[in-house]
Design a protein around this motif. Structure first.
Motif, PDB file in Angstrom:
ATOM      1  N   ALA A 123     -17.725  15.503 -15.365  1.00 58.65           N
ATOM      2  CA  ALA A 123     -17.752  14.079 -15.030  1.00 58.65           C
ATOM      3  C   ALA A 123     -16.844  13.868 -13.825  1.00 58.65           C
ATOM      4  CB  ALA A 123     -17.271  13.250 -16.205  1.00 58.65           C
ATOM      5  N   VAL A 124     -17.302  13.036 -12.902  1.00 59.36           N
ATOM      6  CA  VAL A 124     -16.541  12.763 -11.689  1.00 59.36           C
ATOM      7  C   VAL A 124     -16.243  11.267 -11.625  1.00 59.36           C
ATOM      8  CG1 VAL A 124     -16.528  12.865  -9.174  1.00 59.36           C
ATOM      9  CG2 VAL A 124     -17.664  14.668 -10.493  1.00 59.36           C
ATOM     10  N   PHE A 125     -14.965  10.950 -11.669  1.00 56.12           N
ATOM     11  CA  PHE A 125     -14.525   9.568 -11.509  1.00 56.12           C
ATOM     12  C   PHE A 125     -14.058   9.399 -10.067  1.00 56.12           C
ATOM     13  CE2 PHE A 125     -13.793  10.416 -16.026  1.00 56.12           C
ATOM     14  CZ  PHE A 125     -14.398   9.313 -16.614  1.00 56.12           C
ATOM     15  N   TRP A 126     -14.653   8.466  -9.358  1.00 54.66           N
ATOM     16  CA  TRP A 126     -14.218   8.142  -7.998  1.00 54.66           C
ATOM     17  C   TRP A 126     -13.157   7.063  -8.118  1.00 54.66           C
ATOM     18  CZ3 TRP A 126     -15.723  10.534  -3.546  1.00 54.66           C
ATOM     19  CH2 TRP A 126     -16.803  11.410  -3.641  1.00 54.66           C
ATOM     20  N   LEU A 127     -11.920   7.408  -7.768  1.00 50.96           N
ATOM     21  CA  LEU A 127     -10.803   6.468  -7.887  1.00 50.96           C
ATOM     22  C   LEU A 127     -10.345   6.014  -6.505  1.00 50.96           C
ATOM     23  CD1 LEU A 127      -8.736   8.200 -10.706  1.00 50.96           C
ATOM     24  CD2 LEU A 127     -10.584   6.537 -10.894  1.00 50.96           C
ATOM     25  N   GLN A 128      -9.965   4.756  -6.422  1.00 51.07           N
ATOM     26  CA  GLN A 128      -9.495   4.175  -5.166  1.00 51.07           C
ATOM     27  C   GLN A 128      -8.058   3.714  -5.321  1.00 51.07           C
ATOM     28  OE1 GLN A 128     -12.050   0.904  -4.246  1.00 51.07           O
ATOM     29  NE2 GLN A 128     -13.707   2.204  -3.562  1.00 51.07           N
ATOM     30  N   VAL A 129      -7.248   4.049  -4.337  1.00 47.01           N
ATOM     31  CA  VAL A 129      -5.869   3.566  -4.321  1.00 47.01           C
ATOM     32  C   VAL A 129      -5.872   2.200  -3.647  1.00 47.01           C
ATOM     33  CG1 VAL A 129      -3.521   4.020  -3.522  1.00 47.01           C
ATOM     34  CG2 VAL A 129      -5.017   5.925  -4.176  1.00 47.01           C
ATOM     35  N   ASN A 130      -5.349   1.217  -4.366  1.00 47.91           N
ATOM     36  CA  ASN A 130      -5.201  -0.128  -3.825  1.00 47.91           C
ATOM     37  C   ASN A 130      -3.953  -0.748  -4.446  1.00 47.91           C
ATOM     38  OD1 ASN A 130      -5.969  -1.240  -6.407  1.00 47.91           O
ATOM     39  ND2 ASN A 130      -8.092  -0.825  -5.859  1.00 47.91           N
ATOM     40  N   GLU A 131      -3.708  -1.992  -4.170  1.00 51.97           N
ATOM     41  CA  GLU A 131      -2.466  -2.628  -4.617  1.00 51.97           C
ATOM     42  C   GLU A 131      -2.326  -2.711  -6.131  1.00 51.97           C
ATOM     43  OE1 GLU A 131      -1.044  -6.102  -2.468  1.00 51.97           O
ATOM     44  OE2 GLU A 131      -2.486  -5.642  -0.880  1.00 51.97           O
ATOM     45  N   THR A 132      -3.408  -2.593  -6.874  1.00 58.19           N
ATOM     46  CA  THR A 132      -3.302  -2.675  -8.335  1.00 58.19           C
ATOM     47  C   THR A 132      -2.533  -1.493  -8.917  1.00 58.19           C
ATOM     48  OG1 THR A 132      -5.421  -1.569  -8.746  1.00 58.19           O
ATOM     49  CG2 THR A 132      -5.445  -3.980  -8.522  1.00 58.19           C
ATOM     50  N   TRP A 133      -2.413  -0.397  -8.170  1.00 56.52           N
ATOM     51  CA  TRP A 133      -1.635   0.750  -8.646  1.00 56.52           C
ATOM     52  C   TRP A 133      -0.165   0.387  -8.800  1.00 56.52           C
ATOM     53  CZ3 TRP A 133      -3.196   6.104  -9.212  1.00 56.52           C
ATOM     54  CH2 TRP A 133      -4.588   6.286  -9.118  1.00 56.52           C
ATOM     55  N   ASN A 134       0.275  -0.674  -8.166  1.00 57.38           N
ATOM     56  CA  ASN A 134       1.678  -1.105  -8.270  1.00 57.38           C
ATOM     57  C   ASN A 134       2.004  -1.746  -9.616  1.00 57.38           C
ATOM     58  OD1 ASN A 134       2.539  -0.259  -5.697  1.00 57.38           O
ATOM     59  ND2 ASN A 134       1.548  -2.043  -4.787  1.00 57.38           N
ATOM     60  N   ARG A 135       1.019  -1.932 -10.469  1.00 55.32           N
ATOM     61  CA  ARG A 135       1.256  -2.531 -11.785  1.00 55.32           C
ATOM     62  C   ARG A 135       1.823  -1.534 -12.784  1.00 55.32           C
ATOM     63  NH1 ARG A 135      -4.587  -5.528 -12.180  1.00 55.32           N
ATOM     64  NH2 ARG A 135      -4.274  -6.931 -10.399  1.00 55.32           N
ATOM     65  N   THR A 136       1.916  -0.265 -12.377  1.00 55.60           N
ATOM     66  CA  THR A 136       2.380   0.788 -13.278  1.00 55.60           C
ATOM     67  C   THR A 136       3.122   1.837 -12.464  1.00 55.60           C
ATOM     68  OG1 THR A 136       1.672   2.275 -15.059  1.00 55.60           O
ATOM     69  CG2 THR A 136       0.225   2.118 -13.138  1.00 55.60           C
ATOM     70  N   THR A 137       3.390   2.969 -13.100  1.00 57.18           N
ATOM     71  CA  THR A 137       3.988   4.104 -12.392  1.00 57.18           C
ATOM     72  C   THR A 137       3.063   5.303 -12.546  1.00 57.18           C
ATOM     73  OG1 THR A 137       5.198   4.944 -14.315  1.00 57.18           O
ATOM     74  CG2 THR A 137       6.321   3.283 -12.946  1.00 57.18           C
ATOM     75  N   MET A 169       0.818  -1.207   0.000  1.00 60.33           N
ATOM     76  CA  MET A 169       0.000   0.000   0.000  1.00 60.33           C
ATOM     77  C   MET A 169       0.859   1.267   0.000  1.00 60.33           C
ATOM     78  SD  MET A 169      -3.149  -0.367  -0.534  1.00 60.33           S
ATOM     79  CE  MET A 169      -3.743   1.257  -0.098  1.00 60.33           C
ATOM     80  N   LYS A 170       1.977   1.260   0.710  1.00 64.19           N
ATOM     81  CA  LYS A 170       2.874   2.418   0.676  1.00 64.19           C
ATOM     82  C   LYS A 170       3.354   2.684  -0.742  1.00 64.19           C
ATOM     83  CE  LYS A 170       4.703   2.116   5.353  1.00 64.19           C
ATOM     84  NZ  LYS A 170       5.882   1.815   6.176  1.00 64.19           N
ATOM     85  N   SER A 171       3.691   1.623  -1.442  1.00 67.80           N
ATOM     86  CA  SER A 171       4.138   1.749  -2.821  1.00 67.80           C
ATOM     87  C   SER A 171       2.997   2.255  -3.716  1.00 67.80           C
ATOM     88  CB  SER A 171       4.649   0.396  -3.314  1.00 67.80           C
ATOM     89  OG  SER A 171       4.988   0.459  -4.672  1.00 67.80           O
ATOM     90  N   ALA A 172       1.803   1.728  -3.537  1.00 73.13           N
ATOM     91  CA  ALA A 172       0.645   2.146  -4.333  1.00 73.13           C
ATOM     92  C   ALA A 172       0.316   3.616  -4.065  1.00 73.13           C
ATOM     93  CB  ALA A 172      -0.563   1.267  -4.027  1.00 73.13           C
ATOM     94  N   ILE A 173       0.444   4.047  -2.826  1.00 72.59           N
ATOM     95  CA  ILE A 173       0.191   5.449  -2.482  1.00 72.59           C
ATOM     96  C   ILE A 173       1.209   6.346  -3.188  1.00 72.59           C
ATOM     97  CG2 ILE A 173       0.281   7.120  -0.589  1.00 72.59           C
ATOM     98  CD1 ILE A 173      -1.000   4.856   1.160  1.00 72.59           C
ATOM     99  N   ALA A 174       2.456   5.908  -3.237  1.00 75.74           N
ATOM    100  CA  ALA A 174       3.482   6.697  -3.932  1.00 75.74           C
ATOM    101  C   ALA A 174       3.144   6.828  -5.417  1.00 75.74           C
ATOM    102  CB  ALA A 174       4.856   6.060  -3.744  1.00 75.74           C
ATOM    103  N   VAL A 175       2.678   5.759  -6.034  1.00 76.66           N
ATOM    104  CA  VAL A 175       2.270   5.807  -7.450  1.00 76.66           C
ATOM    105  C   VAL A 175       1.101   6.782  -7.610  1.00 76.66           C
ATOM    106  CG1 VAL A 175       1.253   4.474  -9.355  1.00 76.66           C
ATOM    107  CG2 VAL A 175       3.098   3.485  -7.976  1.00 76.66           C
ATOM    108  N   SER A 176       0.123   6.692  -6.712  1.00 74.62           N
ATOM    109  CA  SER A 176      -1.049   7.568  -6.828  1.00 74.62           C
ATOM    110  C   SER A 176      -0.673   9.030  -6.610  1.00 74.62           C
ATOM    111  CB  SER A 176      -2.150   7.140  -5.851  1.00 74.62           C
ATOM    112  OG  SER A 176      -1.809   7.449  -4.510  1.00 74.62           O
ATOM    113  N   GLU A 177       0.249   9.300  -5.700  1.00 76.02           N
ATOM    114  CA  GLU A 177       0.672  10.684  -5.465  1.00 76.02           C
ATOM    115  C   GLU A 177       1.361  11.261  -6.711  1.00 76.02           C
ATOM    116  OE1 GLU A 177      -0.027  12.725  -2.938  1.00 76.02           O
ATOM    117  OE2 GLU A 177      -1.220  11.115  -2.049  1.00 76.02           O
TER     118      GLU A 177
END
Length: 124
Positions: A96-110, A32-40
Motif C-alpha cells: 500500500a502506498v500512502f501519498w503524504l503531503q507536508v503542510n502547516e497541519t504537521w505543526n499540530r503534533t511532533t 512551513m519550516k516548522s512543519a518540515i522539521a516535524v516531517s523529517e
C-alpha cells in the motif's frame, strides 16, 4: 487600470480571496519550516521502525509511505481513531502506498508523537 484589466468585471468578487491569501501569507515560511522539521523527525522515526519512505526526486513537500498491503486498512483505521488522517492508499507491487503531503497541519503534533501513533497502530 492594470488590476481591472487582469480581473475584468470580477474584481469586486475577487477581493475576499486576496484578503485570505494576505492573512495566511504572514508567517507562512516559518510555519512551513516548522512543519518540515516535524516531517523529517517522522520520516526518520518510521524508517527506523521498518516502514519505507520514498521521497520525490529533486525535492518536494510530497513523499510516499509504503506499508505491507495487508496492514494498510487496519493502520489507516487505527490512526483515524487516534485523530491522524491518512488518505486512501494506492497499490504498488503488493504494498500500500500512502501519498503524504507536508503542510502547516504537521505543526499540530511532533514527529516523535506521530511515530508512536504509527507504531501503536501497527502493533494493534
Amino acid at each position: 487600470f492594470h488590476t481591472r484589466r487582469m480581473f475584468g468585471g470580477a474584481l469586486f468578487n475577487a477581493w475576499p480571496f486576496a484578503l485570505l491569501a494576505k492573512h495566511y501569507a504572514s508567517g507562512y515560511l516559518d510555519h512551513m519550516k516548522s512543519a518540515i522539521a516535524v516531517s523529517e523527525a517522522f520520516i526518520e522515526g518510521v524508517s527506523a521502525k521498518g516502514l519505507r519512505v520514498e521521497r520525490i526526486p529533486n525535492g518536494s513537500n510530497v513523499f510516499r509511505l509504503i506499508v505491507a498491503g495487508d496492514k494498510a486498512e487496519t493502520l489507516r483505521s487505527r490512526l483515524t481513531d487516534q485523530g491522524v488522517m491518512l488518505p486512501r492508499p494506492g497499490r504498488s507491487d503488493g504494498a500500500a502506498v500512502f501519498w503524504l503531503q507536508v503542510n502547516e497541519t504537521w505543526n499540530r503534533t511532533t514527529g516523535e508523537k506521530l511515530v508512536e501513533q504509527f507504531s501503536s497502530a501497527l502493533r494493534g
